[in-house]
Design an enzyme around this catalytic site. Structure first.
Site, short mmCIF file in Angstrom:
data_model
loop_
_atom_site.label_atom_id
_atom_site.label_comp_id
_atom_site.label_asym_id
_atom_site.label_seq_id
_atom_site.Cartn_x
_atom_site.Cartn_y
_atom_site.Cartn_z
N GLY A 262 11.83 58.78 5.16
CA GLY A 262 10.94 59.88 5.52
C GLY A 262 9.71 59.39 6.26
N GLU B 293 25.37 44.73 28.44
CA GLU B 293 26.73 44.23 28.69
C GLU B 293 27.77 45.34 28.73
OE1 GLU B 293 27.96 40.68 26.76
OE2 GLU B 293 25.91 39.96 26.54
N GLN C 134 15.42 58.20 8.23
CA GLN C 134 15.53 59.52 7.61
C GLN C 134 15.39 59.42 6.09
OE1 GLN C 134 15.72 61.91 9.72
NE2 GLN C 134 16.10 63.74 8.48
N THR D 206 27.49 49.79 29.01
CA THR D 206 27.07 50.89 28.14
C THR D 206 28.25 51.37 27.28
OG1 THR D 206 27.65 52.57 29.76
CG2 THR D 206 25.42 51.64 29.89
N SER D 207 27.95 52.24 26.33
CA SER D 207 29.01 52.83 25.51
C SER D 207 30.03 53.56 26.38
CB SER D 207 28.42 53.77 24.47
OG SER D 207 27.71 53.06 23.48
N GLY E 165 24.11 47.59 37.23
CA GLY E 165 23.98 47.17 35.84
C GLY E 165 25.34 46.85 35.26
N SER E 166 26.05 47.87 34.79
CA SER E 166 27.36 47.65 34.19
C SER E 166 28.43 47.30 35.24
CB SER E 166 27.80 48.91 33.43
OG SER E 166 26.92 49.16 32.34
N ARG F 179 12.25 55.52 -5.10
CA ARG F 179 11.51 56.73 -4.75
C ARG F 179 11.95 57.90 -5.64
NH1 ARG F 179 6.89 58.71 -2.35
NH2 ARG F 179 7.32 60.62 -1.17
N THR G 173 22.80 41.11 36.12
CA THR G 173 22.35 42.48 36.41
C THR G 173 21.41 42.53 37.61
OG1 THR G 173 22.54 43.03 34.07
CG2 THR G 173 21.18 44.48 35.42
#
Length: 386
Positions: free
Chosen positions: A345, A369, A342, A371-372, A137-138, A274, A132
């Site tokens: 909490g 390596e 989530q 990106t999406s 980058g990619s 919980r 890189t």
């Protein structure tokens, strides 16, 4: 919770999985918070303990002193277990495999022995892969680091960034171009020793997550490298790098599967204990459905990773399958870690639990390596060509 495997494992695979699972539970998980808090320090004592058990060199061929686990199927199983303990530490412990991959793909027998043998044994050095750059980058084909032939040497000039292990690495596989403007046709790989004049490393970069692996910039100022330290012929580096990425993206998928499982285990255990409105929150439909989604995504990440690994081990081209494993694994890990926060909490938002750390860790896997977006492009191109 370990997932049952859809394929029967060999006795050797079960033993490696057990070794990795035990090390993750007793050594990795207890250190996760302290390593994250340290910020820019790798846990080198943990690296040495892992090396003593064979977990840092199991992927090196036996003829070069390693553990001889050269099939990606077993490597992915081990990676998943280590990263169930902690994805940053798990990725650190297997990071020499990323240095080894282009050496194995492009190197001569003499080069493999010279550079892989030192990575085995109880006290191996850390190594790094330098691809890189600040503006690339990619897009690995567009690298600008220059390799100019000068007699029986090459002179390397350029800058690399976000290089994992750079502050500690004793050797680097550096990708440079011998023909600027030719993109992938000029990309060539070199092994460069840390003490070579002209090579310097910047200060550690402060990161959002996966802080067990320390990243830094690497500067190459007229670094003279013997021609004998070139991997493969001029212009073969890009093909070797893409083969490396096919394997490493599958291993990223395995890392993400381990992280998905860790997040699910934490969230499910918390939901059982919980109590709200008089019943455990796991009996609340919204929480139960969220946990079901987490379990489904953990299973999907594992199965897609194993499919890609098994196809790779059959010698098939798996660029699209590797991209799928990384894409789905990384995005599922982001969902699973968000869902853990989530579910917990306010406790998930605090540092009382590792959920918030894992959420920060997961984001890297959607970026590194390729990106999406890059993975989706790889998959769409494969569809167009089929």
């Amino acid at each position: 919770m370990p997932l049952p495997d859809a394929w029967e494992l060999t006795a050797e695979q079960r033993e490696f999985v057990r070794l990795a699972r035990d090390f993750a539970a007793t050594e990795i998980r207890p250190r996760a918070r302290a390593v994250d808090d340290a910020g820019t320090e790798s846990p080198l004592d943990l690296w040495k303990r892992a090396a003593a058990t064979g977990l840092t060199d199991f992927m090196i061929p036996a003829e070069h002193g390693g553990g001889g686990v050269t099939d990606l199927t077993t490597q992915a199983l081990v990676q998943e277990e280590l990263c169930h303990g902690d994805i940053g530490i798990g990725n650190l412990l297997t990071s020499n495999g990323f240095f080894a991959a282009p050496v194995l793909a492009l190197g001569t027998d003499e080069q493999k022995e010279r550079w892989l043998r030192p990575l085995t044994g109880p006290e191996p050095p850390l190594t790094a892969l330098a691809v890189t750059e600040p503006d690339h980058g990619s897009d690995a084909a567009g690298i600008r680091t220059r390799a100019l032939r000068d007699g029986d040497h090459y002179v390397l000039t350029g800058q690399k960034t976000w290089i994992s292990n750079a502050p500690y690495a004793r050797r680097f596989v550096v990708f440079a171009t011998v023909d600027p403007g030719s993109r992938s046709r000029g990309v060539t790989a070199f092994v460069v020793d840390r003490d070579t004049p002209g090579l310097s490393v910047g200060p550690p970069l402060r990161k959002m997550g996966q802080r067990a692996i320390v990243n830094a910039e690497v500067f190459l100022d007229d670094v003279r490298v013997p021609a004998g330290d070139r991997l493969g012929a001029e212009g073969q580096g890009f093909a070797g790098l893409m083969r490396t990425f096919d394997a490493s993206r599958i291993l990223i998928g395995a890392s993400c599967a381990g992280l998905c499982r860790a997040a699910l285990d934490l969230a499910a255990a918390y939901a059982r204990e919980r109590v709200q409105f008089g019943v455990p929150i796991i009996e609340h439909q919204a929480v139960a459905f969220r946990l079901a989604d987490m379990a489904t995504r953990a299973d999907t990440a594992h199965l897609l990773t194993q499919r890609a690994a098994r196809l790779h081990d059959r010698g098939l081209r798996v660029t699209a399958e590797a991209a799928t494993a990384k894409l789905v694994g990384s995005e599922n890990a982001m969902f699973a870690t968000w869902a853990a926060v989530q579910t917990l909490g306010g406790a998930g938002y605090s540092q009382e639990f590792l959920a918030e750390k894992w959420l920060r860790d997961a984001k890297l896997e959607e970026i590194e390596e390729g990106t999406s977006d890059i993975q989706r492009l790889v998959i769409s191109r494969a569809l167009a060509a089929s």
